[in-house]
Design a protein around this motif. Structure first.
Motif, PDB file in Angstrom:
ATOM      1  N   UNK A  80      14.120  -3.125   1.384  1.00 18.09           N
ATOM      2  CA  UNK A  80      13.086  -3.803   0.602  1.00 18.09           C
ATOM      3  C   UNK A  80      11.838  -2.923   0.599  1.00 18.09           C
ATOM      4  N   UNK A  81      11.322  -2.635  -0.595  1.00 26.54           N
ATOM      5  CA  UNK A  81      10.128  -1.797  -0.755  1.00 26.54           C
ATOM      6  C   UNK A  81       9.385  -2.273  -2.008  1.00 26.54           C
ATOM      7  N   UNK A  82       8.234  -1.613  -2.259  1.00 24.37           N
ATOM      8  CA  UNK A  82       7.426  -1.933  -3.431  1.00 24.37           C
ATOM      9  C   UNK A  82       7.569  -0.829  -4.479  1.00 24.37           C
ATOM     10  N   UNK A  83       7.745  -1.223  -5.725  1.00 25.81           N
ATOM     11  CA  UNK A  83       7.850  -0.266  -6.824  1.00 25.81           C
ATOM     12  C   UNK A  83       6.459   0.291  -7.143  1.00 25.81           C
ATOM     13  N   UNK A  84       6.324   1.610  -7.067  1.00 22.94           N
ATOM     14  CA  UNK A  84       5.061   2.250  -7.449  1.00 22.94           C
ATOM     15  C   UNK A  84       5.249   3.204  -8.622  1.00 22.94           C
ATOM     16  N   UNK A  85       6.508   3.510  -8.948  1.00 22.34           N
ATOM     17  CA  UNK A  85       6.782   4.409 -10.055  1.00 22.34           C
ATOM     18  C   UNK A  85       7.968   3.949 -10.866  1.00 22.34           C
ATOM     19  N   UNK A  86       7.805   3.924 -12.191  1.00 21.49           N
ATOM     20  CA  UNK A  86       8.886   3.543 -13.114  1.00 21.49           C
ATOM     21  C   UNK A  86       9.278   4.783 -13.913  1.00 21.49           C
ATOM     22  N   UNK A  87      10.384   4.722 -14.660  1.00 23.78           N
ATOM     23  CA  UNK A  87      10.837   5.923 -15.371  1.00 23.78           C
ATOM     24  C   UNK A  87       9.732   6.580 -16.217  1.00 23.78           C
ATOM     25  N   UNK A  88       9.605   7.894 -16.035  1.00 19.71           N
ATOM     26  CA  UNK A  88       8.608   8.663 -16.759  1.00 19.71           C
ATOM     27  C   UNK A  88       7.321   8.895 -16.006  1.00 19.71           C
ATOM     28  N   UNK A  89       7.072   8.117 -14.954  1.00 12.49           N
ATOM     29  CA  UNK A  89       5.846   8.285 -14.176  1.00 12.49           C
ATOM     30  C   UNK A  89       5.874   9.582 -13.366  1.00 12.49           C
ATOM     31  N   UNK A  90       4.690  10.153 -13.185  1.00 15.71           N
ATOM     32  CA  UNK A  90       4.509  11.245 -12.234  1.00 15.71           C
ATOM     33  C   UNK A  90       3.768  10.659 -11.034  1.00 15.71           C
ATOM     34  N   UNK A  91       4.436  10.638  -9.890  1.00 21.35           N
ATOM     35  CA  UNK A  91       3.884  10.044  -8.676  1.00 21.35           C
ATOM     36  C   UNK A  91       3.413  11.158  -7.752  1.00 21.35           C
ATOM     37  N   UNK A  92       2.175  11.041  -7.311  1.00 24.79           N
ATOM     38  CA  UNK A  92       1.616  12.000  -6.356  1.00 24.79           C
ATOM     39  C   UNK A  92       1.121  11.230  -5.142  1.00 24.79           C
ATOM     40  N   UNK A  93       1.462  11.724  -3.971  1.00 23.65           N
ATOM     41  CA  UNK A  93       0.943  11.145  -2.723  1.00 23.65           C
ATOM     42  C   UNK A  93       0.220  12.264  -1.990  1.00 23.65           C
ATOM     43  N   UNK A 107       2.525  14.736   1.913  1.00 21.44           N
ATOM     44  CA  UNK A 107       2.084  15.033   0.549  1.00 21.44           C
ATOM     45  C   UNK A 107       3.279  15.406  -0.317  1.00 21.44           C
ATOM     46  N   UNK A 108       3.176  15.092  -1.599  1.00 20.55           N
ATOM     47  CA  UNK A 108       4.239  15.475  -2.511  1.00 20.55           C
ATOM     48  C   UNK A 108       3.987  14.952  -3.911  1.00 20.55           C
ATOM     49  N   UNK A 109       4.780  15.455  -4.844  1.00 17.33           N
ATOM     50  CA  UNK A 109       4.698  14.997  -6.236  1.00 17.33           C
ATOM     51  C   UNK A 109       6.110  14.869  -6.788  1.00 17.33           C
ATOM     52  N   UNK A 110       6.353  13.762  -7.509  1.00 17.98           N
ATOM     53  CA  UNK A 110       7.682  13.464  -8.012  1.00 17.98           C
ATOM     54  C   UNK A 110       7.572  12.929  -9.438  1.00 17.98           C
ATOM     55  N   UNK A 111       8.510  13.310 -10.297  1.00 16.01           N
ATOM     56  CA  UNK A 111       8.618  12.756 -11.649  1.00 16.01           C
ATOM     57  C   UNK A 111       9.819  11.821 -11.670  1.00 16.01           C
ATOM     58  N   UNK A 112       9.585  10.567 -12.012  1.00 19.23           N
ATOM     59  CA  UNK A 112      10.640   9.553 -11.941  1.00 19.23           C
ATOM     60  C   UNK A 112      11.566   9.703 -13.149  1.00 19.23           C
TER      61      UNK A 112
END
Length: 270
Positions: free
Chosen positions: A145-158, A209-214
């Protein structure tokens, strides 16, 4: 070894249904024929006790007949409407505590066949801020169980313990330093799209740290206990086919067998 309760329930329900059907189609007609032969030999109606004895179902058939409707109801309820889950870890603190029992909406993201989890009726797609239950991509026998922070097409950076969605920092408001005397953890309110929720952030834990494209058909998820959660930062995305449902409410808290269940904190999950 992880037991698949859905598979076990489907198998038990199917066995009970088949045994009930077998008795209704094969053995019940034979019992009625035996009664007719007995009445012919007796040249009339038999006493009620003998009729009852000749028509009585065997115990396996009677048990199957009694259990099948109940099992079928439970199977349909937990497969297509709501399923209860227990929170086993602190990765979603402060939103969900260890020992919380939650209800998961099984139809919000579409109806899925039990066991194989194939979607046959589409509904909503997960949105930013949704708390979802899904099958762990690295071991699909385990539910996470987790929280959605990125949907298809999003660029997520932490970066530096701040979440960025498509280059926009999600605002964090300090609510408390815990414990107040010698703080080790921050309680923050985090804005995410049109929603907000509380998160924990450890002061001294190293940053990831990181960056991901969903990619299409996938979701990026984080635990609310940011520095104590193994989530998409570590093992990647959640494919749509592994979704189980949307967590909607806490209906009970139970610390364990040495305590009593607590129904005083029933609440919606934000």
């Amino acid at each position: 070894m992880n037991l698949d309760f859905s598979l076990i329930l489907v198998l038990i329900t199917a066995v009970c249904g088949l045994l009930w059907l077998l008795d209704a189609l094969v053995f019940a007609p034979r019992r009625r024929v035996a009664l007719q032969h007995a009445e012919i030999q007796a040249q009339g109606s038999l006493p009620d006790e003998q009729r009852t004895a000749l028509l009585r179902q065997p115990s396996w058939a009677d048990t199957s007949k009694s259990m099948f409707p109940v099992l079928l109801f439970v199977l349909l309820l937990r497969s297509f409407l709501y399923e209860p889950f227990q929170i086993p870890s602190g990765s979603m603190l402060p939103t969900l505590k260890i020992g919380d029992f939650i209800l998961v909406n099984k139809y919000h993201y579409g109806l899925r066949l039990p066991v194989v989890n194939t979607r046959f009726v589409s509904n909503n797609d997960p949105q930013h801020g949704d708390v979802i239950v899904f099958r762990y991509p690295e071991d699909t026998g385990i539910n996470f169980i987790k929280r959605v922070v990125g949907v298809p097409g999003d660029v997520i950076t932490y970066r530096d313990k701040v979440l960025y969605v498509n280059g926009v920092a999600q605002q964090q408001e300090l609510l408390a330093k815990l414990p107040p005397s010698r703080p080790e953890q921050l309680l923050l309110n985090e804005a995410l799209a049109d929603t907000s929720h509380q998160i924990y952030r450890d002061i001294y834990r190293p940053v990831v740290n990181g960056e991901w494209t969903v990619p299409d058909g996938n979701y990026f998820v984080l635990g609310d206990n940011r520095d104590n959660s193994k989530d998409s930062r570590y093992w990647g995305f959640v494919p749509e086919e592994l979704l189980v449902g949307k967590a909607t409410a806490v209906w009970m808290h139970w610390d364990g067998v040495l305590s009593l269940p607590d129904f005083s904190d029933i609440r919606r999950i934000n």
